[in-house]
Scaffold this active site. Structure first.
Site, PDB file in Angstrom:
ATOM      1  N   HIS A 224      38.213  -5.737  -7.982  1.00 52.69           N
ATOM      2  CA  HIS A 224      36.804  -5.726  -7.920  1.00 52.69           C
ATOM      3  C   HIS A 224      36.295  -5.807  -9.230  1.00 52.69           C
ATOM      4  O   HIS A 224      36.480  -5.062 -10.234  1.00 52.69           O
ATOM      5  CB  HIS A 224      36.277  -4.583  -7.078  1.00 52.69           C
ATOM      6  N   ALA A 225      35.383  -6.911  -9.620  1.00 50.22           N
ATOM      7  CA  ALA A 225      34.704  -7.223 -10.635  1.00 50.22           C
ATOM      8  C   ALA A 225      34.127  -6.070 -11.385  1.00 50.22           C
ATOM      9  O   ALA A 225      34.116  -5.935 -12.714  1.00 50.22           O
ATOM     10  CB  ALA A 225      34.081  -8.394 -10.758  1.00 50.22           C
ATOM     11  N   ARG A 226      33.385  -5.496 -10.747  1.00 47.32           N
ATOM     12  CA  ARG A 226      32.263  -4.441 -11.246  1.00 47.32           C
ATOM     13  C   ARG A 226      32.987  -3.226 -11.487  1.00 47.32           C
ATOM     14  O   ARG A 226      32.325  -2.293 -12.320  1.00 47.32           O
ATOM     15  CB  ARG A 226      30.950  -4.402 -10.354  1.00 47.32           C
ATOM     16  N   GLU A 227      34.136  -3.004 -11.223  1.00 48.46           N
ATOM     17  CA  GLU A 227      34.716  -1.470 -11.273  1.00 48.46           C
ATOM     18  C   GLU A 227      35.297  -1.641 -12.628  1.00 48.46           C
ATOM     19  O   GLU A 227      36.666  -1.542 -12.965  1.00 48.46           O
ATOM     20  CB  GLU A 227      35.562  -1.417 -10.181  1.00 48.46           C
ATOM     21  N   ARG A 282      31.188  -8.347  -7.213  1.00 43.49           N
ATOM     22  CA  ARG A 282      32.263  -7.595  -6.840  1.00 43.49           C
ATOM     23  C   ARG A 282      33.593  -8.639  -6.407  1.00 43.49           C
ATOM     24  O   ARG A 282      34.662  -8.264  -6.693  1.00 43.49           O
ATOM     25  CB  ARG A 282      32.070  -6.896  -5.662  1.00 43.49           C
ATOM     26  N   ASN A 299      40.196  -8.081  -1.927  1.00 44.67           N
ATOM     27  CA  ASN A 299      40.821  -6.794  -1.282  1.00 44.67           C
ATOM     28  C   ASN A 299      40.570  -6.635   0.253  1.00 44.67           C
ATOM     29  O   ASN A 299      40.855  -5.784   0.981  1.00 44.67           O
ATOM     30  CB  ASN A 299      40.363  -5.581  -1.966  1.00 44.67           C
ATOM     31  N   ARG A 300      40.316  -7.839   0.664  1.00 42.12           N
ATOM     32  CA  ARG A 300      40.315  -7.985   2.197  1.00 42.12           C
ATOM     33  C   ARG A 300      41.134  -9.328   2.480  1.00 42.12           C
ATOM     34  O   ARG A 300      40.989  -9.756   3.717  1.00 42.12           O
ATOM     35  CB  ARG A 300      38.700  -8.281   2.907  1.00 42.12           C
ATOM     36  N   HIS A 351      40.812   0.895  -8.391  1.00 41.51           N
ATOM     37  CA  HIS A 351      39.355   0.644  -8.273  1.00 41.51           C
ATOM     38  C   HIS A 351      38.705   1.870  -8.753  1.00 41.51           C
ATOM     39  O   HIS A 351      39.082   2.806  -9.410  1.00 41.51           O
ATOM     40  CB  HIS A 351      39.330   0.681  -6.710  1.00 41.51           C
ATOM     41  N   SER A 352      37.130   1.615  -8.636  1.00 44.87           N
ATOM     42  CA  SER A 352      36.327   2.784  -8.689  1.00 44.87           C
ATOM     43  C   SER A 352      35.303   2.537  -7.622  1.00 44.87           C
ATOM     44  O   SER A 352      35.261   1.501  -7.173  1.00 44.87           O
ATOM     45  CB  SER A 352      35.929   2.970 -10.105  1.00 44.87           C
ATOM     46  N   TYR A 353      34.563   3.539  -7.117  1.00 43.72           N
ATOM     47  CA  TYR A 353      34.743   5.089  -7.544  1.00 43.72           C
ATOM     48  C   TYR A 353      34.833   5.979  -6.448  1.00 43.72           C
ATOM     49  O   TYR A 353      34.677   5.377  -5.213  1.00 43.72           O
ATOM     50  CB  TYR A 353      33.593   5.476  -8.340  1.00 43.72           C
ATOM     51  N   TYR A 404      38.163   4.739   5.234  1.00 48.72           N
ATOM     52  CA  TYR A 404      37.763   3.814   6.227  1.00 48.72           C
ATOM     53  C   TYR A 404      38.690   2.666   6.550  1.00 48.72           C
ATOM     54  O   TYR A 404      39.658   2.648   5.661  1.00 48.72           O
ATOM     55  CB  TYR A 404      36.538   3.040   6.042  1.00 48.72           C
ATOM     56  N   GLU A 427      41.067   5.238  -6.417  1.00 58.61           N
ATOM     57  CA  GLU A 427      39.786   5.119  -6.811  1.00 58.61           C
ATOM     58  C   GLU A 427      39.558   6.126  -8.059  1.00 58.61           C
ATOM     59  O   GLU A 427      39.656   7.167  -7.820  1.00 58.61           O
ATOM     60  CB  GLU A 427      38.890   5.230  -5.511  1.00 58.61           C
TER      61      GLU A 427
HETATM   62  O1  0X9 Z   1      36.755  -1.348   0.002  1.00 60.90           O
HETATM   63  C1  0X9 Z   1      38.014  -1.344  -0.984  1.00 60.90           C
HETATM   64  O2  0X9 Z   1      38.285  -2.417  -0.985  1.00 60.90           O
HETATM   65  C2  0X9 Z   1      38.187  -0.453  -1.736  1.00 60.90           C
HETATM   66  N1  0X9 Z   1      36.818   0.385  -2.280  1.00 60.90           N
HETATM   67  S1  0X9 Z   1      35.928   0.030  -3.334  1.00 60.90           S
HETATM   68  O3  0X9 Z   1      34.777   0.817  -3.472  1.00 60.90           O
HETATM   69  N2  0X9 Z   1      36.519   0.035  -4.671  1.00 60.90           N
HETATM   70  O4  0X9 Z   1      35.647  -1.343  -3.107  1.00 60.90           O
HETATM   71  C3  0X9 Z   1      39.027   0.743  -1.265  1.00 60.90           C
HETATM   72  C4  0X9 Z   1      40.367   0.095  -1.055  1.00 60.90           C
HETATM   73  C5  0X9 Z   1      41.274   0.764   0.134  1.00 60.90           C
HETATM   74  N3  0X9 Z   1      42.518  -0.210  -0.327  1.00 60.90           N
HETATM   75  C6  0X9 Z   1      42.945  -0.913   0.504  1.00 60.90           C
HETATM   76  N4  0X9 Z   1      42.498  -0.948   1.975  1.00 60.90           N
HETATM   77  N5  0X9 Z   1      44.033  -1.504   0.312  1.00 60.90           N
HETATM   78 ZN    ZN Z   2      37.345  -1.811  -5.425  1.00 58.52          ZN
END
Ligand code: 0X9
Ligand code: ZN
Length: 466
Positions: A224-227, A282, A299-300, A351-353, A404, A427
């Site tokens: 994620h770019a902003r992290e 992001r 990351n989706r 990642h953060s945070y 989540y 994170e």
């Molecule tokens: O939502 C995300 O991708 C991550 N949180 S963030 O605030 N950095 O965007 C959590 C990633 C959890 N990891 C995976 N689902 N693989």
């Molecule tokens: Zn992230």
């Protein structure tokens, strides 16, 4: 409570008052001359005047889910999902702050977490501007760096430690830039090529009843770019592992045992965009089917249980899953890279945070990894080691439980498809005081504590698997 999603689509197409800044001209290194030229027209920096990050804590699960759905349908930028604390953070402009607060369920408690996003951005820019060009000095980790500066750093490392490191690219991003990485591998960690060493190794292993395995650890930041702290933490690892090899016993042993592959920035185009146009970007920079909404959430977009909840089909969403699994160039490259490393034992996606150490699964909340026991033991040990350095607390557990449901994430795929047993996402700092705008004076402490966790993990794997 819900607003029309179309309003959300439009609200996401960067409706910010924009002020024009003159961009600094980059000092291109030899490697960087391979990159496409930057746009010649002077780009505008997105501003966040009047925007705040508000925390809402909601203990009622139905109310929380409704609020999350409402935030998503409005296209608002969720900075932090509710984790063990049942609190979310959302970035809102002046107009939406009122709407948000008026419509919160009665069970919610709220407070302003960041009262002026733009002034935090300004502060960081001022400090960085004062340090431009300091990328080879001892205080390299006192600052965040542009991608150009990171390439120069990697080049310097490979020049300084030619016998220890190998610089490579996993391929080119959507916009045609290389995703650079480095493998740190001592002579002792290499497989013997000399016949005599092979023979002595053979007798030694049959004497011990054990054959040493070749093992690789893969880590990256910047999905994620902003992290930015995730990127800075990886460069801190690279520097420390190289400079302390041969000096620090523990590090020397672990560099002799594993090859360490570290890729500071996965989402290179997005990371550059956060420096040149929009600090809060992001996703990647790939066009979508909507001309006014750019980028896939990398990351989706991984191919295990893709599109099974916790991601969005809306190209304007920050959690846009893409039109198909692995449609995002950078996700596909990273997956192919991990799959190609047959000896990968650990994968960590930084990642953060929120300060979390997460294990599989994120896609299916009922699916339990077969290695749950080892993953849990490592996670608890790693977070304990982390806390011992500066007292920072990290919670540990499966993605689905600790935050989540998020399908199409990296660690599910590396675990279930690429068979990397120890697959994690972390994170990093903080818990919201600065969020993605973590001050630069926290880079070194964050690097120190996170390295302690990673060294613990490596030691654990060595003992359990070798
Ligand atoms: O939502 C995300 O991708 C991550 N949180 S963030 O605030 N950095 O965007 C959590 C990633 C959890 N990891 C995976 N689902 N693989
Ligand atoms: Zn992230």
């Amino acid at each position: 409570m819900k607003l029309i999603p179309w309003a959300a689509l439009l609200s996401l197409s960067t409706v910010h008052a924009a002020t024009v800044y003159q961009q600094q001209s980059a000092d291109y290194s030899v490697i960087h001359s391979q990159l496409p030229p930057l746009p010649t027209t002077s780009p505008e920096l997105v501003r966040y005047d009047g925007e705040k990050v508000i925390e809402a804590c909601i203990n009622n699960t139905v109310d929380m889910q409704n609020t999350l759905d409402w935030i998503e349908s409005n296209g608002w930028d969720l900075w932090k999902h509710p984790s063990t604390d049942n609190c979310l953070h959302v970035r809102l402009n002046q107009h939406n702050q009122g709407i948000f607060l008026q419509n919160l369920p009665a069970s919610a408690e709220h407070r302003v977490f960041i009262s002026n996003i733009q002034s935090l951005i300004d502060q960081q820019q001022k400090i960085s501007a004062a340090s431009v060009g300091n990328d080879t000095t001892a205080d390299y980790h006192a600052h965040y760096h542009t991608y150009d500066e990171i390439i120069t750093f990697l080049k310097n490392i490979s020049d300084t430690y030619p016998d220890l490191v190998q610089l490579f690219s996993i391929g080119k991003t959507y916009e045609g830039r290389d995703i650079w990485g480095i493998t740190i591998k001592s002579k002792k960690a290499r497989k013997p090529t000399k016949l005599w060493t092979k023979i002595t190794d053979y007798f030694q292993s049959s004497f011990n009843g054990k054959k040493k395995k070749e093992m690789e650890l893969i880590m990256h930041g910047g999905q994620h770019a902003r992290e930015w702290i995730s990127v800075a933490t990886i460069t801190y690892f690279i520097d420390t592992l190289c400079s302390k090899y041969g000096q620090d016993k523990h590090i020397t042993k672990l560099v002799d045992t594993f090859s360490w592959t570290l890729i500071p920035v996965m989402n290179v185009d997005g990371y550059i965009f956060t420096h040149t146009r929009d600090r809060m970007w992001r996703k990647n920079r790939q066009p979508t089917s909507f001309p006014f909404c750019t980028g896939i959430d990398l990351n989706r977009n991984w191919g295990y249980e893709w599109n099974r909840g916790g991601s969005s089909p809306n190209p304007c969403s920050e959690a846009y899953m893409g039109p198909a699994a692995f449609a995002a160039v950078e996700t596909k490259l990273m997956a192919d890279f991990v799959a190609s490393r047959q000896h990968a034992m650990m994968y960590i996606d930084f990642h953060s945070y929120s300060q979390l150490w997460m294990s599989p699964f994120g896609s299916d909340c009922n699916e339990r990894p077969k290695d749950e026991e080892d993953l849990t033991e490592l996670s608890l040990g790693a977070t304990r080691a982390l806390k011992a350095v500066h007292g920072t607390s990290f919670a540990a557990g499966p993605v689905c439980k600790i935050i989540y449901q998020a399908s199409g994430g990296s660690l599910d795929w590396t675990y279930a498809v690429a068979n990397v047993k120890y697959s994690f996402a972390a994170e990093l700092r903080d818990v919201g005081q600065y969020g993605f705008l973590l001050p630069e004076n926290q880079i070194v402490p964050s690097g120190e504590e996170t390295l302690a966790a990673v060294l613990f993990a490596a030691q654990f794997i060595n003992e359990r698997e070798n």
